[in-house]
Write an enzyme that holds these catalytic residues in place. Structure first.
Site: not given
Lengths: 103, 227
Positions: B46, B76, B147
């Site tokens: 993402h 992801d 992230s």
């Protein structure tokens, strides 16, 4: 018109339909897509799974206490489908306290 | 917990990932780390989704180009390739050391930081999501930009990849995030800016991570270790 699967809410109301692996509202608005038994919404967010009642009516429900999977890459909205005649509403069902309607 | 050993061992292998949009401007940031072999960076899918191009920057280096070579939507994860063979890959932890309650440390570039910032926490739970993917829940300060951080044990060995905001954004938050500043105002106040600031400053103290076993190159590494 291809193979159409009608989807109901757990209160028995007609929600929409699945055609060609895509989920539409009763008015033909694109809601998401189906991958196996899992339903993702138009923005790629997990929405739930397809469940049957004893009469094999179909529902899209999710466990409100389960961790949502990571979002997927959204799928392009398909062309507007032919909107089928809506079926009659059905008798409400329950899938347990933690299971709620996805849409 | 003294994390200095882990930080010293891993700092130089953790990069800022900057996504560039079609207009040639920065559209977001995240973290990545060299893993498995030189020139390969692991991050979250993402982070790089929708980017026209990518730049990465290691703590002691300049911005360099990177290119997505593997995408894994389900977990992801994404692998990027870059041209620099001087950065050493991080080491994979033995799977048997991963236990609920263990101390964990993660370093990355949250909140638009240009230097790596380290946080600690514990592995709160090892659970499965609604489609059966194993997920680590972290009790720690996970923010936007984290992230793609390596989730490590106290020795700096990788046990997972932090996935800070990959879920539960909801339609309303996403709509606000996608708006340009100034697109919505109320009595002359920029509502988008207010919402964006609120979202970016949310600190729930909970984060998610995917196990390192889902990293696409992991199987090769395990085979090499078992020899």
């Amino acid at each position: 018109m291809g193979n159409i699967i009608f989807i109901f809410k757990t209160n028995g109301n007609y929600l929409g339909f699945i055609e060609g692996g895509f989920v539409f509202s009763r008015d033909g608005v694109y809601l998401g897509w189906v991958d196996g038994n899992t339903v993702w919404d138009s923005e790629g967010n997990f929405r739930g799974v397809i469940a049957n009642d004893k009469d094999m009516n179909k529902f899209i429900i999710r466990d409100r206490f389960a961790l949502s999977p990571v979002s997927r890459t959204p799928k392009t909205a398909p062309e507007n489908p032919s909107i089928p005649d809506p079926p009659r509403n059905i008798v409400p069902v329950s899938f347990g306290v933690s299971m709620i309607d996805s849409f | 917990m003294d994390c200095s050993n882990a930080v010293n061992k891993t700092r130089s292998s953790i990069a800022l990932v900057v996504t560039i949009n079609k207009k040639g401007k920065s559209s977001g940031t995240g973290t990545g780390f060299v893993f498995s072999k030189k020139g390969v960076l692991v991050t979250c899918n993402h982070v790089v989704r929708g980017a026209e191009s990518l730049l990465i920057k290691f703590p002691e280096g300049e911005y360099i180009n990177a290119k997505v070579v593997v995408r894994d939507d389900e977990h992801d994860l994404a692998l990027l390739k870059f041209e620099d063979d001087t950065i050493e890959p991080l080491i994979l932890a033995d799977v048997s050391v991963v236990k609920e309650g263990m101390p964990v440390v993660f370093s990355g570039y949250p909140l638009n930081s240009k230097i790596p910032i380290t946080h600690q926490g514990i592995l709160s739970a090892i659970t499965k999501d609604a489609v059966g993917v194993v997920t680590y829940l972290i009790d720690g300060t996970v923010n936007l930009g984290n992230s793609g951080c390596p989730l490590m044990n106290s020795d700096g060995e990788v046990i997972g990849v932090v996935n800070a905001t990959g879920r539960e954004r909801g339609k309303i938050l996403k709509k606000v995030e996608d708006m340009e500043f100034g697109a919505l105002s109320l009595h002359g106040v920029d509502v988008v800016e207010i919402y964006t600031a609120l979202i970016r400053n949310l600190q729930l103290g909970v984060g998610y991570a995917v196990p390192a076993s889902y990293i696409p190159e992991h199987k090769t590494l395990e085979e090499e270790k078992n020899g």
